[in-house]
Design an enzyme around this catalytic site. Sequence first.
Site, PDB file in Angstrom:
ATOM      1  CG  HIS A   1      -4.353   0.780  -3.958  1.00 55.08           C
ATOM      2  ND1 HIS A   1      -4.893   1.782  -3.172  1.00 55.08           N
ATOM      3  CD2 HIS A   1      -3.531   0.058  -3.140  1.00 55.08           C
ATOM      4  CE1 HIS A   1      -4.419   1.675  -1.949  1.00 55.08           C
ATOM      5  NE2 HIS A   1      -3.589   0.642  -1.898  1.00 55.08           N
TER       6      HIS A   1
ATOM      7  CB  SER B   1      -3.913  -6.078   0.826  1.00 57.42           C
ATOM      8  OG  SER B   1      -4.638  -5.150   1.608  1.00 57.42           O
TER       9      SER B   1
ATOM     10  CG  HIS C   1      -1.968  -1.078   1.185  1.00 59.14           C
ATOM     11  ND1 HIS C   1      -3.081  -1.056   0.372  1.00 59.14           N
ATOM     12  CD2 HIS C   1      -2.030  -2.248   1.881  1.00 59.14           C
ATOM     13  CE1 HIS C   1      -3.805  -2.154   0.579  1.00 59.14           C
ATOM     14  NE2 HIS C   1      -3.185  -2.898   1.480  1.00 59.14           N
TER      15      HIS C   1
END
Length: 605
Positions: free
Chosen positions: A139, A116, A48
């Site tokens: 995303h 994720s 992330h």
Amino acid sequence: MVQAPSVYVCGFVERPDAPPKDACLHLDPLTVKSQLPLKKPLPLTVEHLPDAPVGSVFGLYQSRAGLFSAASITSGDFLSLLDSIYHDCDIAQSQRLPLPREPKVEALHAWLPSLSLASLHPDIPQTTADGGKLSFFDHVSICALGRRRGTTAVYGTDLAWVLKHFSDLEPSIAAQIENDANAAKRESGCPEDHPLPLTKLIAKAIDAGFLRNRVETLRQDRGVANIPAESYLKASDAPDLQKPDKALQSPPPASTDPATMLSGNAGEGATACGGSAAAGQDLISVPRNTFMTLLQTNLDNKPPRQTPLPYAAPLPPFSHQAIATAPSYGPGAGAVSPAGGYFTSPGGYYAGPAGGDPGAFLAMDAHTYHPHPHPPPAYFGLPGLFGPPPPVPPYYGSHLRADYVPAPSRSNKRKRDPEEDEEGGGLFPGEDATLYRKDIAGLSKSVNELQHTLQALRRETLSYGHTGVGYCPQQGPCYTHSGPYGFQPHQSYEVPRYVPHPPPPPTSHQAAQAQPPPPGTQAPEAHCVAESTIPEAGAAGNSGPREDTNPQQPTTEGHHRGKKLVQASASGVAQSKEPTTPKAKSVSAHLKSIFCEELLNKRVA
């Protein structure tokens, strides 16, 4: 495998059969259905990090097993970094099955084995103030451990080989993924390379090393995703980092027990380590000589257990005087009576026969029997019929009651020589070796004095407990005899009066205690009211600080817009609270809580 310039990564990003614990991670099926198919590809990042894009997600697909993601890694710098990592990583080079060597794929499985999905927080509306609409999916990231279960990533250079590992995926969806991948390859031009933030990547890798039960959780995710064993997944690998040597015996492999795994600040999916470190904070170090001295003092001052006296038939009044004058034969020979002055006879008394012969009643003088004006209140036996009663055991004190006699002190016991490691081996330069010894010795002396005081109070309470506070006459047993000199129905005797020694003067702390009311009197009502006002244990237990029942939910801001996103990576969310360590207790308070609780419970009870 057909070599390709990019590496494909596929896997489930949400499984309805394994719902997450956090409410913000739940995906509404209607909202997900309204957002599919994707209008444009989503960024594929590492952990992330907004400045670490390595590819693109060309499709999200809703299957019966859950939401499925398909992406490709196209960053040249990142692929080159994977080749370098593979040559220096022993875990990446380990294999359980004989599969073709793929350095990039094996390095990715060892480093970033999970997927994720970053989606819009359910509390944030999708409609903006200016009438626009925010995209629900932001995303997808490849990470060390996902917060949703079953999000195992499978890497490979052949897309068909990657999709074959997901047995829960429908064939129609697999065919659609291959078509979308070919279309995305034709539409996309030359991928743009962004400089990788190596410092942030290393920091995320360190955080992942402290995830609690990471290997076990990865195995669970692999089982939820229903992925077979013939893959490059490292979740079930136990790499042997030692080179094989037949001459030397290899040590046992490292344990993978979850209890021995480390933990750290890796977000809500993991808990900080240090649970076992607090186990030794309640312990203190005491020299061996000091401990043995305390133990010996405890044994010396402990009163011996009083064995119950053997049962004997009730004795007639003043039978100990007759036993003292008994001849040298018979059971009562050699008995010694207590010192005189314990009993006074206001009327007469009956001494009984001396040798146990029934005819001795006729041979006794007339003055040996004195009638009493009242009849006997009870009947306990016939003195002289079965011989003289057994001898009376000796008593201590001023009443017919056995007292505790402390054992002789073991003052002549040889003292152990102090060892070098006990006196000065465990002390720093300048530290006083008698610091703990003085505190413990003083505490032991105070405890011993308190115990002796409690024992004295208990003996006095038991001495006068049957007759209340006052010294009332004690009624003894009465006997009758049907011989010529025995008691007749019109004859009686008065109960001998017990004249104890005057009680010892009360001490300061004894005088302050309230005496119990004599029998037959009613206790004041104020005592009952005071008992009713005592708080209960449950109320006292709840007097501590209360936890906040409405904690504020953490919010995560988007990387390139002002949206509140939910990131499903365990290592991407840092813990907001550090584990608090309890304050160390002082030595004297801790020793007092240990010895007072142990010694008082064993002696006073």
